[in-house]
Design an enzyme around this catalytic site. Sequence first.
Site, PDB file in Angstrom:
ATOM      1  CG  ASP A 196      25.841  37.398  42.730  1.00 21.50           C
ATOM      2  OD1 ASP A 196      26.769  36.691  42.294  1.00 21.50           O
ATOM      3  OD2 ASP A 196      26.024  38.466  43.331  1.00 21.50           O
ATOM      4  CG  HIS A 215      30.103  36.999  43.487  1.00 21.76           C
ATOM      5  ND1 HIS A 215      29.014  37.854  43.504  1.00 21.76           N
ATOM      6  CD2 HIS A 215      31.180  37.770  43.763  1.00 21.76           C
ATOM      7  CE1 HIS A 215      29.425  39.083  43.767  1.00 21.76           C
ATOM      8  NE2 HIS A 215      30.723  39.054  43.939  1.00 21.76           N
ATOM      9  CB  SER A 220      30.735  41.819  45.759  1.00 20.55           C
ATOM     10  OG  SER A 220      30.520  41.855  44.380  1.00 20.55           O
TER      11      SER A 220
END
Length: 439
Positions: free
Chosen positions: A80, A118, A282
């Site tokens: 990520d 994220h 996600s």
Amino acid sequence: MSRLRARRARHAPRALPPARRRPIWRAGVAAVVAGVLALSGAAPAQADTVRDLQYWLNDYGFTQAWTMSRGDDVTVAIIDTGVNGDVAELEGVVIGGTDVSGIGSPDGQTPVGEEEEHGTMVASLLAGRGTGEGNGVIGVAPDADLLTASVAFGLDTGAEKTNDDQIAEAVVWAVDNGADVINMSLTRNTPDWPESWDDAFQYAFENDVVVVAAAGNRGSGTTQVGAPATIPGVLAVAGVDREQNASFDASSQGITIAVAAPSEDLVGVLPDGSHVVWSGTSAAAPLVSGLVALVRSAYPELDAANVINRIIRTADPKGEEVPGPLYGYGIIDPVAALTAEVEAVEQNPLGSLEEWIRVHRRADLPDAEGSEGTDDQEIVPIADPPPPRADSAKTLLPTPWTLSYITVPLSLVAGFGTLAALLGIGATRHIRRSTRSDA
């Protein structure tokens, strides 16, 4: 790398700028990003409120599952934007890392690229350890260890490699550094993938690693599942809302979906230690990756294929025919995944990448030098068909067509005609004889 078209979508209590295109997008939709948790103008959240908002822990049975497994001795790699292991919930969780973008820190813990928060949000949902008894974000596999590989998503990040190349490198690194599970909360927004991923993902499968990938979100422009969730053997994750119905904005659909998990109103941790409510696959993917960690911890003897099989066979199909395009084999059931009797399998029930490559990728053609010394394959010519007969011959000799449609029918008609004539003559003679006798 082919440029991909993706859209960003946020759910927030304010107007947002138009969506932007980017090559690879993390499959999440941030709902509220603030210094403190904010919901519809609510007051700053207390720590216990953060834990109270984690509805999936009780509603899906994770708290009950923890009596059997908490993910001990399982390592999950998060590919990520990088995971900040210094936030309170992740202290001591990240045991290794790397940066494949060329712009982050060597340990992979410096967030990079677009939406750099994220990766930390994903990590907290998977293996967060809270901030005390009943406080902070706790992941679904709180005793699992994490690896982080930071990837700079976006077009103008300054990264030395393309997004595709970074991801391929990260997968190989994760395998080489002991990952039992790889979480990929990202999508290319296209069902295909570069050939560099063939080798990387096959390497993971050959080393008994379970790869979990988000299906993508309609709200971010993904109307159909994109890679890596389309790769055979990958555990692709769709999303459901609080009522366990397929989420419209925070999920996608496709024939490669394996299971579904909560994807709306999830609470995560930002790199600065504050909290966020967000939606998207996600967020659903790390819940499934965490479940994989629970199963691998409870059943260390199971290979990746049987871990995946246990999760999909114990999922709740919601009365749907499985596998289906919205829920795959169903909604995850952590308790059943840890307790049910599941028949063993010999192969990954989600397919074989190796077989897909054999069927769909073009074989490499040997070059002129490489072909020297090899036996040439004998070419067997096919006999020419006989030349057609001349027209005159065609008129003299019968053909199958003339035999079937002319000669035979005419012979039958002639035969019946002759028989009828003979019967008529016989009848006439009989009548004449009878008349003479009466006279």
